[in-house]
Design an enzyme around this catalytic site. Structure first.
Site, short mmCIF file in Angstrom:
data_model
loop_
_atom_site.label_atom_id
_atom_site.label_comp_id
_atom_site.label_asym_id
_atom_site.label_seq_id
_atom_site.Cartn_x
_atom_site.Cartn_y
_atom_site.Cartn_z
N GLU A 1 51.42 44.54 40.59
CA GLU A 1 52.68 43.79 40.68
C GLU A 1 53.77 44.55 39.94
OE1 GLU A 1 52.65 39.62 39.83
OE2 GLU A 1 50.54 39.36 40.39
N GLU B 1 45.82 43.00 39.87
CA GLU B 1 46.85 42.70 40.86
C GLU B 1 47.98 43.67 40.60
OE1 GLU B 1 47.73 38.47 40.63
OE2 GLU B 1 46.20 38.06 42.16
N LYS C 1 43.68 33.42 35.41
CA LYS C 1 44.87 34.27 35.37
C LYS C 1 45.39 34.50 33.96
CE LYS C 1 45.55 34.57 39.85
NZ LYS C 1 45.77 35.80 40.58
N ASP D 1 48.46 42.00 36.80
CA ASP D 1 48.15 40.59 36.57
C ASP D 1 46.64 40.38 36.78
OD1 ASP D 1 48.70 37.97 36.00
OD2 ASP D 1 49.22 37.45 38.07
N GLN E 1 38.81 31.67 39.55
CA GLN E 1 39.96 31.20 40.33
C GLN E 1 39.52 30.28 41.47
OE1 GLN E 1 42.31 34.49 41.78
NE2 GLN E 1 43.79 33.21 42.84
N TYR F 1 54.54 35.04 44.59
CA TYR F 1 53.49 35.35 45.57
C TYR F 1 54.23 35.83 46.82
CZ TYR F 1 49.11 34.11 48.12
OH TYR F 1 47.95 34.11 48.85
N HIS G 1 50.13 40.54 51.45
CA HIS G 1 49.12 40.02 50.53
C HIS G 1 48.77 38.57 50.87
CE1 HIS G 1 46.86 39.15 46.92
NE2 HIS G 1 47.70 38.17 46.62
MN MN Z 1 49.64 37.49 40.15
#
Ligand code: MN
Length: 425
Positions: free
Chosen positions: A210, A208, A262, A242, A249, A137, A142
């Site tokens: 990433e 996401e 996730k 992701d 969540q 993270y 973000h």
């Molecule tokens: Mn993620």
């Protein structure tokens, strides 16, 4: 040993478009099924997939210490276990064989017929057997955006964030290769206006943006990895979507963190771009001074890579809508710091393990790496070309991520990381 494969002046005898992600300076590694239904480890130059098992059998890797079946496998794990010196030797050799100055394979039609495939005629596979997957993270922008939305705009970062590369253990079984469709997951949610939890299809599916890195065998249980050695255990990188179900969540994450929101799917790009190939695109990161990290996280050089990243939504009519442009250089914690932190307690890391960067957002609107931030929790819907609006991802939306580096006339990239959301099963 020099990385001769990176020479920007090198040209291949295979034709490569100027805008291709796969010039001879890239030489990524992947796994594919040929049109004859054989699975092999391979690489890619331009629009050609190259069968490394066939090259090995025909003697093109002579002089490099490799077992006979090293490329005749359905995952890269064993090759990755061979370590950095071997990856470099093989990549240098491939660049040499496909150099326009080298006629050996170029003038051997019989061998070319065995080794070369049109990329449109092969099927890419998940390149590694991913034993473990950890998601970090590590983008400050973000983490700040999420903190502003869900907590206190004035104290957006949690107190630990600038001290710890925060992460959690994800699930590797549901990591899929680009092109695999994803069904909208079902789960429990607690909508804002509801009085009790609900069960049904997630309404807030998000991407996401990433990047992931894949390691070799790095340490034994109980041992730690020095931050300045950490990068030598990283084989290469992929684009990483992701997928997240924001409504699931929100209800489930207290107190133990992300779970079913996730682990229903994450998508990776099929060609692993090596750290050697990325070396020319290394950039300095701003020094971490306030606060200074603990000694085990202090690097001799705190660096990242200048990788342009883009996410698009392709709607059913074929319109391509750019949702964001970001860059891997926006990370606060480097991959080396993530790996040093991950092993500081003695946790062991194996060949084929995968590590997600966390959503990569930049400082400006337009550079945010998730719909949660782009549409700011649904308060700023995005207008698409077909006239519809998006706060999150709709069924039949095709999410496409791209990433590339560019310098001194050389562009190397990751190809595409794509996935389409299908209705709930
Ligand atoms: Mn993620």
């Amino acid at each position: 040993m020099q990385i001769t494969a990176n020479n920007p002046a090198k040209k291949s005898w295979l034709s490569v478009d100027k805008q291709s992600d796969f010039p001879i300076q890239n030489i990524p590694f992947g796994v594919f099924i040929t049109k004859d239904d054989l699975v092999t480890i391979g690489t890619r130059i331009g629009e050609y997939a190259i069968d490394l098992a066939a090259m090995h059998q025909l003697g093109y890797f002579e002089g490099i210490e490799l077992t006979d079946d090293i490329f005749l496998q359905d995952t890269l794990n064993d090759f990755i276990s061979h370590g950095k010196k071997c990856w470099r030797q093989v990549r240098n050799r491939i660049a040499h064989i496909f150099d326009q100055e080298n006629g050996t394979l170029q003038n051997n039609k019989k061998h070319k017929d065995i080794i070369l495939f049109d990329v449109n005629e092969i099927e890419v596979q998940l390149p590694v057997n991913i034993g473990d997957y950890t998601d970090f993270y590590s983008s400050r922008d973000h983490a700040t955006n999420v903190g502003k939305m869900f907590r206190d705009p004035d104290n957006a970062l949690l107190p630990n964030w600038l001290h710890i590369p925060v992460g959690y253990h994800g699930r590797s079984s549901s990591i899929v290769v680009s092109g695999t469709p994803i069904h909208r997951p079902k789960g429990q949610t607690f909508p804002k206006d509801a009085t009790s939890p609900q069960f049904g299809p997630s309404k807030l599916i998000d991407f996401e943006l990433e990047m992931g890195f894949i390691t070799t065998d790095a340490n034994h249980l109980g041992d730690t990895i020095d931050v300045d050695d950490a990068e030598s255990y990283i084989f290469g990188m992929v684009l990483f979507n992701d997928w997240s179900a924001r409504d699931i969540q929100k209800w489930e994450y207290v107190p133990l963190g992300p779970f079913l929101a996730k682990n229903f799917a994450s998508t990776i790009s099929p060609w692993i771009v090596t750290m050697d190939a990325l070396e020319p695109f290394r950039v300095e990161l701003a020094p971490q001074t306030d606060p200074k990290p603990f000694a085990y996280l202090q690097e001799k050089r705190h660096t990242s890579f200048d990788i342009h990243l883009e996410t698009f939504i392709e709607t059913e009519n074929g319109d391509l809508n750019k949702m964001c442009s970001s860059n891997f250089k926006h990370m606060y914690w480097s991959m080396a710091q993530q790996l040093a932190h991950h092993t500081v307690n003695g946790c062991n890391v194996n060949s084929g393990d995968m590590f997600g960067s966390g959503t990569i957002s930049g400082p400006n609107e337009g550079s945010y790496g998730s719909m949660l931030e782009i549409a700011w929790q649904g308060t700023k819907p995005v207008q698409l070309k077909d006239g519809t609006e998006r706060k999150f991802i709709n069924d039949h939306d095709h999410v496409i991520m791209r990433g590339y580096c560019e310098k001194d006339g050389v562009r190397i990239g990751f190809g595409k990381c794509t996935g389409k959301i299908l209705p709930t099963k």
